[in-house]
Design a protein around this motif. Structure first.
Motif, mmCIF file in Angstrom:
data_model
loop_
_atom_site.group_PDB
_atom_site.id
_atom_site.type_symbol
_atom_site.label_atom_id
_atom_site.label_comp_id
_atom_site.label_asym_id
_atom_site.label_seq_id
_atom_site.Cartn_x
_atom_site.Cartn_y
_atom_site.Cartn_z
ATOM 1 N N UNK A 103 0.824 -1.212 0.000
ATOM 2 C CA UNK A 103 0.000 0.000 0.000
ATOM 3 C C UNK A 103 0.860 1.265 0.000
ATOM 4 N N UNK A 104 0.564 2.117 -0.964
ATOM 5 C CA UNK A 104 1.265 3.393 -1.122
ATOM 6 C C UNK A 104 0.254 4.470 -1.456
ATOM 7 N N UNK A 105 0.593 5.706 -1.126
ATOM 8 C CA UNK A 105 -0.253 6.845 -1.460
ATOM 9 C C UNK A 105 0.600 7.867 -2.194
ATOM 10 N N UNK A 106 0.083 8.345 -3.319
ATOM 11 C CA UNK A 106 0.717 9.436 -4.056
ATOM 12 C C UNK A 106 -0.248 10.619 -4.017
ATOM 13 N N UNK A 107 0.261 11.800 -3.733
ATOM 14 C CA UNK A 107 -0.578 12.998 -3.685
ATOM 15 C C UNK A 107 -0.256 13.852 -4.902
ATOM 16 N N UNK A 108 -1.292 14.092 -5.704
ATOM 17 C CA UNK A 108 -1.162 14.896 -6.914
ATOM 18 C C UNK A 108 -1.860 16.233 -6.726
ATOM 19 N N UNK A 109 -1.194 17.288 -7.136
ATOM 20 C CA UNK A 109 -1.802 18.618 -7.186
ATOM 21 C C UNK A 109 -2.261 18.826 -8.626
ATOM 22 N N UNK A 110 -3.557 19.039 -8.824
ATOM 23 C CA UNK A 110 -4.123 19.242 -10.162
ATOM 24 C C UNK A 110 -4.594 20.675 -10.318
ATOM 25 N N UNK A 111 -4.356 21.234 -11.510
ATOM 26 C CA UNK A 111 -4.887 22.531 -11.898
ATOM 27 C C UNK A 111 -5.441 22.384 -13.299
#
Length: 115
Positions: free
Chosen positions: A79-87
């Motif tokens: 289990x891994x989490x990636x955080x993406x900032x979207x615009x």
């Protein structure tokens, strides 16, 4: 409990998926999933490669946006989490999304996307 890690420390299948997904390259993105994978996004669940392909097609054509990988977390070896900032041109225009990956070997078995 998760541990913050350098984004470059994510497993290869996740970094490959994020790269080809951002390029909107459908077949290589789909190849990152197990045959019976499950994706949950915007409250909808997509099961198996056929439904995931349809979801990827819709997601790629619905809005125009840029993504920046801003954080990564290691929960355990699956289990891994990636955080993406979207615009982009979607409602609200800006959002940080948590992409929660469950791996099965070197493939993605489950992906849950939430703010």
């Amino acid at each position: 409990m998760s541990e913050t890690i350098d984004t470059r420390a994510l497993p290869a299948v996740i970094t490959t998926y994020l790269t080809v997904d951002q390029a909107r390259d459908l077949d290589p993105a789909l190849a990152c999933y197990t045959d019976d994978a499950v994706v949950t996004d915007e409250g909808r669940t997509h099961r198996g490669k056929h439904e995931i392909r349809n979801w990827l097609n819709r997601a790629a054509s619905r809005y125009t946006y840029t993504t920046t990988l801003v954080a990564a977390h290691h929960v355990d070896n699956e289990h891994y989490v990636a955080v993406h900032h979207l615009q982009g041109d979607f409602p609200g225009g800006v959002v940080d999304l948590r992409l929660q990956f469950t791996l099965d070997g070197d493939r993605i078995a489950e992906l849950v996307i939430e703010p």
